[in-house]
Design a protein around this motif. Sequence first.
Motif, PDB file in Angstrom:
ATOM      1  N   TYR A 271      16.662  19.246 125.574  1.00 47.00           N
ATOM      2  CA  TYR A 271      18.551  19.643 124.930  1.00 47.00           C
ATOM      3  C   TYR A 271      18.969  18.250 124.883  1.00 47.00           C
ATOM      4  O   TYR A 271      18.360  16.730 125.834  1.00 47.00           O
ATOM      5  CB  TYR A 271      19.561  20.587 126.037  1.00 47.00           C
ATOM      6  CG  TYR A 271      19.337  21.658 126.311  1.00 47.00           C
ATOM      7  CD1 TYR A 271      19.672  22.791 125.938  1.00 47.00           C
ATOM      8  CD2 TYR A 271      19.528  22.077 127.989  1.00 47.00           C
ATOM      9  CE1 TYR A 271      18.929  24.073 125.751  1.00 47.00           C
ATOM     10  CE2 TYR A 271      18.741  23.343 128.671  1.00 47.00           C
ATOM     11  CZ  TYR A 271      19.026  23.838 127.765  1.00 47.00           C
ATOM     12  OH  TYR A 271      18.821  25.321 128.213  1.00 47.00           O
ATOM     13  N   ILE A 272      19.395  18.705 123.201  1.00 44.06           N
ATOM     14  CA  ILE A 272      20.055  16.734 123.042  1.00 44.06           C
ATOM     15  C   ILE A 272      20.999  17.121 122.827  1.00 44.06           C
ATOM     16  O   ILE A 272      21.601  17.798 122.310  1.00 44.06           O
ATOM     17  CB  ILE A 272      18.994  16.906 121.951  1.00 44.06           C
ATOM     18  CG1 ILE A 272      18.620  17.586 120.666  1.00 44.06           C
ATOM     19  CG2 ILE A 272      17.576  16.518 122.081  1.00 44.06           C
ATOM     20  CD1 ILE A 272      17.982  17.659 119.257  1.00 44.06           C
ATOM     21  N   CYS A 273      21.920  15.702 121.579  1.00 43.71           N
ATOM     22  CA  CYS A 273      23.006  15.865 121.373  1.00 43.71           C
ATOM     23  C   CYS A 273      22.972  15.805 119.857  1.00 43.71           C
ATOM     24  O   CYS A 273      21.808  15.509 119.158  1.00 43.71           O
ATOM     25  CB  CYS A 273      23.737  14.694 121.662  1.00 43.71           C
ATOM     26  SG  CYS A 273      25.149  14.534 121.213  1.00 43.71           S
ATOM     27  N   PRO A 274      23.383  17.128 119.300  1.00 44.99           N
ATOM     28  CA  PRO A 274      23.497  17.356 117.860  1.00 44.99           C
ATOM     29  C   PRO A 274      23.850  16.580 116.511  1.00 44.99           C
ATOM     30  O   PRO A 274      23.592  16.725 115.776  1.00 44.99           O
ATOM     31  CB  PRO A 274      24.244  18.575 118.097  1.00 44.99           C
ATOM     32  CG  PRO A 274      25.418  18.778 118.708  1.00 44.99           C
ATOM     33  CD  PRO A 274      24.806  17.664 119.931  1.00 44.99           C
ATOM     34  N   THR A 275      24.644  15.244 116.914  1.00 44.80           N
ATOM     35  CA  THR A 275      25.226  14.877 116.315  1.00 44.80           C
ATOM     36  C   THR A 275      24.556  13.625 115.786  1.00 44.80           C
ATOM     37  O   THR A 275      23.662  12.558 115.011  1.00 44.80           O
ATOM     38  CB  THR A 275      26.262  14.328 116.744  1.00 44.80           C
ATOM     39  OG1 THR A 275      27.412  15.262 116.751  1.00 44.80           O
ATOM     40  CG2 THR A 275      26.986  12.930 115.530  1.00 44.80           C
ATOM     41  N   THR A 276      23.798  12.809 117.491  1.00 41.31           N
ATOM     42  CA  THR A 276      23.083  11.197 117.269  1.00 41.31           C
ATOM     43  C   THR A 276      21.347  11.926 118.056  1.00 41.31           C
ATOM     44  O   THR A 276      21.011   9.853 117.434  1.00 41.31           O
ATOM     45  CB  THR A 276      24.162  10.493 118.753  1.00 41.31           C
ATOM     46  OG1 THR A 276      23.315  11.260 119.743  1.00 41.31           O
ATOM     47  CG2 THR A 276      25.200  10.455 117.615  1.00 41.31           C
ATOM     48  N   GLY A 277      21.596  12.731 118.624  1.00 42.01           N
ATOM     49  CA  GLY A 277      19.683  13.117 118.958  1.00 42.01           C
ATOM     50  C   GLY A 277      19.819  12.613 120.079  1.00 42.01           C
ATOM     51  O   GLY A 277      18.362  12.638 120.146  1.00 42.01           O
ATOM     52  N   ILE A 278      20.279  12.057 120.760  1.00 40.29           N
ATOM     53  CA  ILE A 278      20.573  11.672 122.455  1.00 40.29           C
ATOM     54  C   ILE A 278      19.664  12.898 122.859  1.00 40.29           C
ATOM     55  O   ILE A 278      20.187  13.236 122.758  1.00 40.29           O
ATOM     56  CB  ILE A 278      21.450  10.911 123.124  1.00 40.29           C
ATOM     57  CG1 ILE A 278      21.607   9.391 121.672  1.00 40.29           C
ATOM     58  CG2 ILE A 278      21.305  10.069 124.087  1.00 40.29           C
ATOM     59  CD1 ILE A 278      23.013   8.697 122.473  1.00 40.29           C
TER      60      ILE A 278
END
Length: 313
Positions: A114-121
């Motif tokens: 899974y990743i962050c939807p805003t930054t892609g981290i």
Amino acid sequence: MGCDGGTIPKRDELIKVKKRPEQKDKASELSFKWCHCAITQQRLQVPIVACMLGRLYSKDSVIEALLDRTKMPEHAAHIKTLKDIKDLTLTVNSSFKGGAETGDGYIDRQTAQYICPTTGIEMNGKFKFCFVWKCGCVVSERALKEVKDDICHKCQTTYSEADIVILNPEKDDLDLMTVRMDARQARLKAEKKAKKSAKTSTVTSSDQTNGATNSSNGVTGSTVEATNGEGPSNNDLKPKKDEGSGSSKRKTAKILPSGSKEIEDPAFKKSKSSYSVAKDDNASKVYKSLFTSSDKAKTKTSAHWITYNPFYN
């Protein structure tokens, strides 16, 4: 056997030294914590949930632990009901390749599912991730700091700072999550108590209004009896028995002004035993012919079309 001039011994082979304790690999420890359930220590299965302290669980394992409290570990004892956990809305990493580990190839453990939807981290434990308790959307802490707003980046739900829960917190963050959990539980208890008191107050107010209406009806009934005392006699007010049927059912007393006659209601006229359709002037001939008591039915030599009479056949 060694020490024959062909080998060079090390210092720890010749002198007894104090052994250092085994150190955990931080990278593997973080990957295990972010990919496995905190109750069963097995790999996380969808749906994934989190508690108020930010620990990750598989929802099935939480339900099993709630049904059998012996399976609930001490670090998850604060979970009493399903209201103490929140379903997480996670963003799937498209570059993640899942599957069983066969051991014959390189496995990139830093690539998260899974990743962050805003930054892609990537959510692999190297960066802090949070979720909003109201909606359960998971974002990175960097995204919350860069976009300073009280609206969720994913579902546009308004929230406050007290609604933010840090996933897998440590040290100071864990203490902060404990304080927020206690404050949230106290707020929920106060809201529940306020709703219960408001409900009881509405019930008591409705009972009071019903009692007031009943008392007002009693006053009006007494005033009617007092005003009617001057008109008809007491015998007219007493309920009369039904003389035709012989039953002891009471009829409602009718209060009429003095010197007036009771007008018979045409709706009750048909309920009397002496009533006949054939003698009714308001009934039509077609309607009268439906009954065997009509003149047309009496002159017939064949059986009536409604009531079968075997004497005509």
